[in-house]
Design a protein around this motif. Structure first.
Motif, short mmCIF file in Angstrom:
data_model
loop_
_atom_site.label_atom_id
_atom_site.label_comp_id
_atom_site.label_asym_id
_atom_site.label_seq_id
_atom_site.Cartn_x
_atom_site.Cartn_y
_atom_site.Cartn_z
N LYS A 38 0.85 -1.19 0.00
CA LYS A 38 0.00 0.00 0.00
C LYS A 38 0.88 1.24 0.00
O LYS A 38 1.87 1.31 0.73
CB LYS A 38 -0.91 0.00 1.23
N ASN A 39 0.52 2.22 -0.78
CA ASN A 39 1.32 3.45 -0.93
C ASN A 39 0.93 4.47 0.14
O ASN A 39 0.58 5.61 -0.16
CB ASN A 39 1.12 4.04 -2.33
N ARG A 40 0.98 4.04 1.39
CA ARG A 40 0.64 4.95 2.50
C ARG A 40 1.42 4.52 3.73
O ARG A 40 1.27 3.39 4.21
CB ARG A 40 -0.85 4.89 2.79
N GLY B 184 0.99 8.84 7.00
CA GLY B 184 0.26 8.87 5.74
C GLY B 184 1.02 9.33 4.50
O GLY B 184 0.41 9.60 3.48
N ALA B 185 2.34 9.41 4.57
CA ALA B 185 3.11 9.82 3.39
C ALA B 185 2.94 8.81 2.26
O ALA B 185 2.60 7.65 2.49
CB ALA B 185 4.59 9.93 3.75
N ARG C 132 7.03 6.34 -2.82
CA ARG C 132 7.88 7.32 -3.48
C ARG C 132 9.21 7.48 -2.74
O ARG C 132 10.08 8.24 -3.16
CB ARG C 132 7.17 8.66 -3.57
N GLY C 133 9.37 6.75 -1.65
CA GLY C 133 10.61 6.81 -0.87
C GLY C 133 11.76 6.08 -1.57
O GLY C 133 11.58 5.45 -2.61
N ARG D 51 12.32 3.28 2.37
CA ARG D 51 12.38 4.35 3.37
C ARG D 51 11.30 5.37 3.09
O ARG D 51 11.21 5.89 1.97
CB ARG D 51 13.75 5.03 3.31
N CYS D 52 10.50 5.68 4.10
CA CYS D 52 9.46 6.69 3.96
C CYS D 52 10.09 8.03 3.60
O CYS D 52 11.09 8.42 4.21
CB CYS D 52 8.68 6.81 5.27
N PRO D 53 9.54 8.75 2.61
CA PRO D 53 10.13 10.02 2.21
C PRO D 53 9.99 11.13 3.25
O PRO D 53 10.70 12.12 3.18
CB PRO D 53 9.38 10.37 0.92
N TRP D 54 9.10 10.99 4.22
CA TRP D 54 8.92 12.04 5.22
C TRP D 54 9.83 11.88 6.42
O TRP D 54 10.54 12.79 6.81
CB TRP D 54 7.47 12.09 5.70
N HIS D 55 9.80 10.73 7.08
CA HIS D 55 10.54 10.55 8.33
C HIS D 55 11.55 9.41 8.29
O HIS D 55 12.12 9.06 9.30
CB HIS D 55 9.55 10.34 9.49
#
Length: 131
Positions: A42-44, A49-50, A54-55, A79-83
């Protein structure tokens, strides 16, 4: 419960190391080719919720004895692109605390193309199709 089949792309359009983000049945899903093995998540990000898919994809530091450093899981860690939280693409599990959080995974496979067959009959120089 039967799962609905959705054709995404030809295998040559998703070579090893590549990803494709698609919208299927109202869900944004990332499909990743990890060394020839396909994985869909899932892309979340479950954290905040990033758009997780896209990471960056790479490896990570593995548990080791004090003073020793071991890098591994190359190509399997998203890796999550936000955190920068890390998730294993093959299981959806968060790497830092595997039992705490995970990303929804989906079944994905390589299949030969399906051809729909029809009975065709020629009648008095007219082609007639029976479905």
């Amino acid at each position: 419960m039967n799962k609905t089949r959705h054709v995404i792309c030809k295998s040559v359009d998703l070579p090893p190391g590549e990803r494709k983000i698609v919208k299927v049945a109202g869900r944004s899903i990332g499909i990743f080719n990890v060394d020839g093995s396909l994985h869909a998540i899932k892309n979340r990000c479950p954290h905040q919720g990033a758009e997780l898919c896209r990471g960056t994809v790479g490896g990570t530091m593995l548990p080791a004895a004090p003073g020793e450093y071991e890098y591994g899981l190359e190509g399997r860690v998203l890796r999550c692109p936000w955190h920068f939280w890390e998730f294993d693409l093959t299981t959806g599990k968060m790497l830092f605390v595997p039992g705490r959080m995970r990303v929804k995974t989906y079944q994905v496979s390589l299949e030969p193309p399906r051809l729909e067959k029809f009975n065709v009959k020629v009648e008095e120089r007219m082609v007639v199709l029976y479905i």
